[in-house]
Design an enzyme around this catalytic site. Structure first.
Site, PDB file in Angstrom:
ATOM      1  N   GLY A  23       0.822  -1.203   0.000  1.00  0.00           N
ATOM      2  CA  GLY A  23       0.000   0.000   0.000  1.00  0.00           C
ATOM      3  C   GLY A  23       0.854   1.250   0.000  1.00  0.00           C
ATOM      4  O   GLY A  23       2.016   1.220  -0.408  1.00  0.00           O
ATOM      5  N   CYS A  24       0.287   2.347   0.447  1.00  0.00           N
ATOM      6  CA  CYS A  24       0.976   3.636   0.461  1.00  0.00           C
ATOM      7  C   CYS A  24       2.338   3.495   1.129  1.00  0.00           C
ATOM      8  O   CYS A  24       2.436   3.097   2.281  1.00  0.00           O
ATOM      9  CB  CYS A  24       0.124   4.677   1.189  1.00  0.00           C
ATOM     10  SG  CYS A  24       0.925   6.280   1.336  1.00  0.00           S
ATOM     11  N   PHE A  25       3.388   3.827   0.402  1.00  0.00           N
ATOM     12  CA  PHE A  25       4.737   3.555   0.894  1.00  0.00           C
ATOM     13  C   PHE A  25       5.169   4.393   2.080  1.00  0.00           C
ATOM     14  O   PHE A  25       6.093   4.023   2.795  1.00  0.00           O
ATOM     15  CB  PHE A  25       5.778   3.578  -0.208  1.00  0.00           C
ATOM     16  CG  PHE A  25       5.851   4.780  -1.119  1.00  0.00           C
ATOM     17  CD1 PHE A  25       5.361   6.032  -0.782  1.00  0.00           C
ATOM     18  CD2 PHE A  25       6.427   4.626  -2.372  1.00  0.00           C
ATOM     19  CE1 PHE A  25       5.465   7.109  -1.655  1.00  0.00           C
ATOM     20  CE2 PHE A  25       6.539   5.696  -3.253  1.00  0.00           C
ATOM     21  CZ  PHE A  25       6.057   6.938  -2.890  1.00  0.00           C
TER      22      PHE A  25
END
Length: 184
Positions: A23-25
């Site tokens: 997901g969002c890093f």
């Protein structure tokens, strides 16, 4: 200490590289740094992997049309933390049951994936994933296990984003779940 793209800088003797997408890093990097700084983590950076275009930008990756995943690449000392431990943490800190999604973040760039760097990492990734499917995420998981291809560092402002912006966006599905130890 920072180790550039594939082949740009030699890893320290004995160090290994691990690459994952969850997901969002921003939140992935933040959680791995908090858990493993001083415990085998030598470096961590966010970037893009698994796509078709050269030198992708954040804007391009966010469209979902480049095929890249937002990812984390870590350099670690296997004498202090094993690849298996990193993957177990990976499966505890995100929801691998939703294809191309983490919480409100939707698109192939938010997929769950393990990008292995050699045959041993592939073996460990498949072994851990099978155990995770049976023991933790029994409704099934959508994590891809694929060879690591070309890595692209994300833009500088994305590196250590949540350290620089403590009230910045963090995906609500990024938190550490309490699972029992996996069977050997």
């Amino acid at each position: 200490m920072s180790f550039g793209p594939e082949g740009a800088a030699a890893l320290p003797p004995g160090a290994q590289k691990a690459t994952i997408a969850a997901g969002c890093f921003w939140g992935v990097e933040h959680m791995f740094r908090k858990a493993f700084a001083g415990h085998g983590l030598l470096d961590a950076k966010v970037g893009y992997i698994g796509g078709d275009s050269s030198n992708p930008s954040y804007r391009a990756v966010c469209t979902g049309r480049t095929g890249h995943a937002e990812a984390l690449q870590v350099v670690f000392d296997p004498e202090q933390v094993s690849y298996r431990q990193l993957l177990e943490f990976f499966y505890k800190m995100h929801d691998p049951t939703t294809a191309n999604r983490q919480g409100p973040d939707v698109g192939s760039q938010y997929r769950s994936a393990i990008f292995f760097h050699d045959a041993e990492q592939e073996r460990v990734a498949k072994d851990v994933t099978e155990k995770v499917k049976k023991e933790w995420w029994t409704k099934g998981i959508s994590t891809d296990i694929v060879p690591a291809g070309q890595w692209w560092d994300a833009e500088t402002y994305h590196q250590l984003y949540l350290d620089k912006n403590p009230s910045g966006y963090e995906c609500p599905s990024h938190y550490l779940r309490k699972f029992p130890p996996l069977s050997e």
